[in-house]
Design a protein around this motif. Structure first.
Motif, PDB file in Angstrom:
ATOM      1  N   LEU A 134     -43.484   5.038 -26.806  1.00 49.47           N
ATOM      2  CA  LEU A 134     -43.162   5.947 -25.696  1.00 49.47           C
ATOM      3  C   LEU A 134     -43.377   7.407 -26.088  1.00 49.47           C
ATOM      4  O   LEU A 134     -42.582   8.278 -25.783  1.00 49.47           O
ATOM      5  CB  LEU A 134     -41.708   5.721 -25.243  1.00 49.47           C
ATOM      6  N   THR A 135     -44.486   7.680 -26.751  1.00 47.60           N
ATOM      7  CA  THR A 135     -44.743   9.026 -27.272  1.00 47.60           C
ATOM      8  C   THR A 135     -45.752   9.818 -26.443  1.00 47.60           C
ATOM      9  O   THR A 135     -45.994  10.988 -26.716  1.00 47.60           O
ATOM     10  CB  THR A 135     -45.262   8.938 -28.713  1.00 47.60           C
ATOM     11  N   GLY A 136     -46.371   9.170 -25.446  1.00 49.37           N
ATOM     12  CA  GLY A 136     -47.387   9.869 -24.659  1.00 49.37           C
ATOM     13  C   GLY A 136     -46.774  10.772 -23.595  1.00 49.37           C
ATOM     14  O   GLY A 136     -45.565  11.006 -23.567  1.00 49.37           O
ATOM     15  N   ASP A 137     -47.631  11.286 -22.722  1.00 48.95           N
ATOM     16  CA  ASP A 137     -47.175  12.131 -21.621  1.00 48.95           C
ATOM     17  C   ASP A 137     -46.533  11.261 -20.542  1.00 48.95           C
ATOM     18  O   ASP A 137     -47.163  10.319 -20.050  1.00 48.95           O
ATOM     19  CB  ASP A 137     -48.357  12.906 -21.019  1.00 48.95           C
ATOM     20  N   ASP A 138     -45.308  11.581 -20.187  1.00 49.58           N
ATOM     21  CA  ASP A 138     -44.603  10.896 -19.108  1.00 49.58           C
ATOM     22  C   ASP A 138     -44.644   9.370 -19.240  1.00 49.58           C
ATOM     23  O   ASP A 138     -45.103   8.659 -18.338  1.00 49.58           O
ATOM     24  CB  ASP A 138     -45.194  11.306 -17.755  1.00 49.58           C
ATOM     25  N   PRO A 139     -44.165   8.818 -20.364  1.00 51.02           N
ATOM     26  CA  PRO A 139     -44.166   7.361 -20.519  1.00 51.02           C
ATOM     27  C   PRO A 139     -43.220   6.695 -19.522  1.00 51.02           C
ATOM     28  O   PRO A 139     -42.247   7.302 -19.058  1.00 51.02           O
ATOM     29  CB  PRO A 139     -43.694   7.168 -21.955  1.00 51.02           C
ATOM     30  N   PHE A 140     -43.513   5.438 -19.224  1.00 57.59           N
ATOM     31  CA  PHE A 140     -42.727   4.684 -18.243  1.00 57.59           C
ATOM     32  C   PHE A 140     -42.369   3.327 -18.837  1.00 57.59           C
ATOM     33  O   PHE A 140     -43.238   2.631 -19.371  1.00 57.59           O
ATOM     34  CB  PHE A 140     -43.533   4.517 -16.953  1.00 57.59           C
ATOM     35  N   VAL A 141     -41.090   2.953 -18.766  1.00 55.99           N
ATOM     36  CA  VAL A 141     -40.623   1.682 -19.304  1.00 55.99           C
ATOM     37  C   VAL A 141     -39.890   0.913 -18.213  1.00 55.99           C
ATOM     38  O   VAL A 141     -39.136   1.494 -17.424  1.00 55.99           O
ATOM     39  CB  VAL A 141     -39.712   1.887 -20.542  1.00 55.99           C
ATOM     40  N   VAL A 142     -40.134  -0.382 -18.166  1.00 56.65           N
ATOM     41  CA  VAL A 142     -39.458  -1.279 -17.220  1.00 56.65           C
ATOM     42  C   VAL A 142     -38.733  -2.350 -18.024  1.00 56.65           C
ATOM     43  O   VAL A 142     -39.325  -2.958 -18.923  1.00 56.65           O
ATOM     44  CB  VAL A 142     -40.463  -1.943 -16.255  1.00 56.65           C
ATOM     45  N   GLU A 143     -37.456  -2.548 -17.710  1.00 57.74           N
ATOM     46  CA  GLU A 143     -36.722  -3.631 -18.363  1.00 57.74           C
ATOM     47  C   GLU A 143     -36.433  -4.738 -17.355  1.00 57.74           C
ATOM     48  O   GLU A 143     -35.849  -4.500 -16.297  1.00 57.74           O
ATOM     49  CB  GLU A 143     -35.413  -3.158 -18.984  1.00 57.74           C
ATOM     50  N   VAL A 144     -36.846  -5.939 -17.701  1.00 57.62           N
ATOM     51  CA  VAL A 144     -36.603  -7.124 -16.869  1.00 57.62           C
ATOM     52  C   VAL A 144     -35.258  -7.711 -17.277  1.00 57.62           C
ATOM     53  O   VAL A 144     -35.073  -8.129 -18.418  1.00 57.62           O
ATOM     54  CB  VAL A 144     -37.730  -8.156 -17.067  1.00 57.62           C
ATOM     55  N   GLY A 145     -34.310  -7.719 -16.349  1.00 58.20           N
ATOM     56  CA  GLY A 145     -32.962  -8.192 -16.676  1.00 58.20           C
ATOM     57  C   GLY A 145     -32.228  -7.160 -17.502  1.00 58.20           C
ATOM     58  O   GLY A 145     -31.813  -7.424 -18.631  1.00 58.20           O
ATOM     59  N   CYS A 146     -32.038  -5.964 -16.948  1.00 58.20           N
ATOM     60  CA  CYS A 146     -31.455  -4.868 -17.734  1.00 58.20           C
ATOM     61  C   CYS A 146     -29.951  -4.994 -17.910  1.00 58.20           C
ATOM     62  O   CYS A 146     -29.341  -4.214 -18.643  1.00 58.20           O
ATOM     63  CB  CYS A 146     -31.793  -3.521 -17.104  1.00 58.20           C
ATOM     64  N   ASN A 147     -29.315  -5.955 -17.238  1.00 62.81           N
ATOM     65  CA  ASN A 147     -27.875  -6.166 -17.328  1.00 62.81           C
ATOM     66  C   ASN A 147     -27.148  -4.848 -17.056  1.00 62.81           C
ATOM     67  O   ASN A 147     -27.447  -4.182 -16.076  1.00 62.81           O
ATOM     68  CB  ASN A 147     -27.509  -6.805 -18.668  1.00 62.81           C
ATOM     69  N   ASP A 148     -26.223  -4.448 -17.930  1.00 57.96           N
ATOM     70  CA  ASP A 148     -25.430  -3.244 -17.646  1.00 57.96           C
ATOM     71  C   ASP A 148     -26.064  -1.968 -18.200  1.00 57.96           C
ATOM     72  O   ASP A 148     -25.409  -0.936 -18.296  1.00 57.96           O
ATOM     73  CB  ASP A 148     -23.998  -3.399 -18.158  1.00 57.96           C
TER      74      ASP A 148
END
Length: 409
Positions: free
Chosen positions: A97-111
């Motif tokens: 996640l070091t680039g410009d405006d990185p995006f992360v999605v978590e499947v089943g993020c719980n709390d």
């Protein structure tokens, strides 16, 4: 009688190798005198695909019966697991996640225990969580959450709204999802060209080695190995590029997938594949041997509990875990052998355990007074629990363990 089913990964023939019999929903804790008549049961049995080697349940429980507004598990409940997820988030901040405006999605993020660290660092993120109660907890922490199941249509909607994901992550989630093809098609559609899909789940190799049969319950549909994940990934233009053994939850593997050809697999992949071949993890004889050990644990545990009852000893359970449902129902353990189960989760307290109907009480009751023995259902948190409960040992209490064999500590 053993049976066959169709593999949910490749369509091949799945041959049954062990039957745990009639089981309830593992997280459906019951209100006394209210829910007992309508309790849902299904047959819990495991099989091996003859083609892609994926070990999986023979029967699927409808997803909306398991994951809903009242789903009681909170990932933040363990200090050890909080540290685990925070550590991963910090690693991702320095690697993927070091680039410009990185995006992360978590499947089943719980709390939101993992995403919180990324959100506080300003990373654009989205948690996808179908269980409304825990999703609300995540949202209250400032996590951006979408209340839904993740599948291909979800992934395409997310990409249209937010762009491609540099990281898609799932912890103790992917193994829950029988419609795995839709998930991986969605992952492929949502991933950036050099992005990664990172997921961690219980490892079949550890389950077999430790005979930790309680890892098998309704919510765990698949039991992954490097080989079966590699086969599964290839069907969706994805490639297994890294594996990492993890000590959490009784033994897991963190798998990293990338778009096929985008990255060079690390040596760890070939090493784990070779180890699995040497151990015969895809061989029916290995799995039959696992079944024999499970039967021995069942017989030894019930014999011990009956002896302690005959001696007038009081035994309580520690940790009203989802996996304890498999133990109590498969072994025939009810309130006659284990009087109560103590647990810190308010949503489980003052209810009855699924199927076995053992009363669940506040963890504060453990010391009021201490029992003679505590059956450690939450054995994957043994170090954390035993450090916290030193007074139990000082008072003469003993722990009963059943993984990898029945013993008294």
């Amino acid at each position: 009688m053993s049976s066959t089913s169709q593999c949910r990964v490749c369509g091949g023939t799945v041959n049954e190798f062990f039957d745990f019999g009639r089981q309830p929903l593992s997280d459906a804790f019951l209100e006394p005198d209210v829910d007992l008549d309508g309790e849902f049961f299904f047959r819990l049995a495991t099989g091996l695909c003859a083609d892609c080697t994926m070990v999986q349940l023979m029967e699927e429980v409808p997803r909306d019966r398991m994951f809903h507004e009242a789903y009681p598990y909170h990932s933040s409940g363990s200090a050890y697991m909080r540290s685990h997820f925070e550590g991963l988030a910090k690693r991702l901040l320095t690697t993927e996640l070091t680039g410009d405006d990185p995006f992360v999605v978590e499947v089943g993020c719980n709390d939101g225990v993992m995403l919180r660290t990324l959100a506080e660092s300003g990373v654009r993120h989205l948690g996808v969580e179908p269980s409304g109660g825990v999703a609300d907890v995540a949202a209250a922490k400032g996590i951006r959450v979408r209340k839904s199941f993740f599948e291909e249509s979800t992934a395409r909607e997310i990409r249209a709204a937010d762009g491609p994901a540099d990281v898609i992550y799932a912890a103790n989630t992917l193994c829950h999802i029988p419609y795995i093809g839709s998930i991986l098609t969605g992952v492929r559609a949502l991933l950036a060209p050099t992005g990664v899909f990172v997921f961690e789940d219980p490892y079949l190799g550890d389950i077999v080695e430790r005979a930790s049969f309680d890892q098998i319950y309704d919510e765990h549909f698949f039991f992954f190995t490097a080989r079966s994940v590699q086969q599964m990934a290839q069907r969706h233009d994805l490639e297994l590029v890294d594996v990492e053994r993890l000590p959490v939850h009784g033994g897991e593997v963190r798998y990293t997938l990338a778009i096929a050809g985008a990255r060079t697999p690390t040596p760890a992949v070939a090493d784990l594949l070779a180890e699995e071949r040497a151990r015969g993890l895809a061989d029916r004889a290995t799995l039959d041997g696992f079944g024999e050990r499970v039967l021995r644990i069942r017989d030894d545990l019930t014999a011990l509990l009956r002896r302690l009852r005959a001696e007038g000893k009081r035994v309580v359970g520690y940790g009203a875990t989802a996996k304890s449902a498999t133990v109590t129902n498969f072994c025939g353990i009810g309130p006659d052998l284990v009087s109560t189960v103590v647990d810190t989760t308010p949503a489980k307290q003052n209810r009855l355990t699924p199927g076995a109907h053992i009363p669940v009480v506040d963890a504060a009751a453990f010391a009021d007074p201490y029992p003679d023995y505590a059956l450690l259902f939450a054995w994957n948190h043994a170090d954390e629990i035993q450090a916290k409960e030193q007074g139990f040992r000082a008072a003469g209490g003993r722990w009963i363990r059943y993984v990898p064999e029945v013993r008294i500590d």
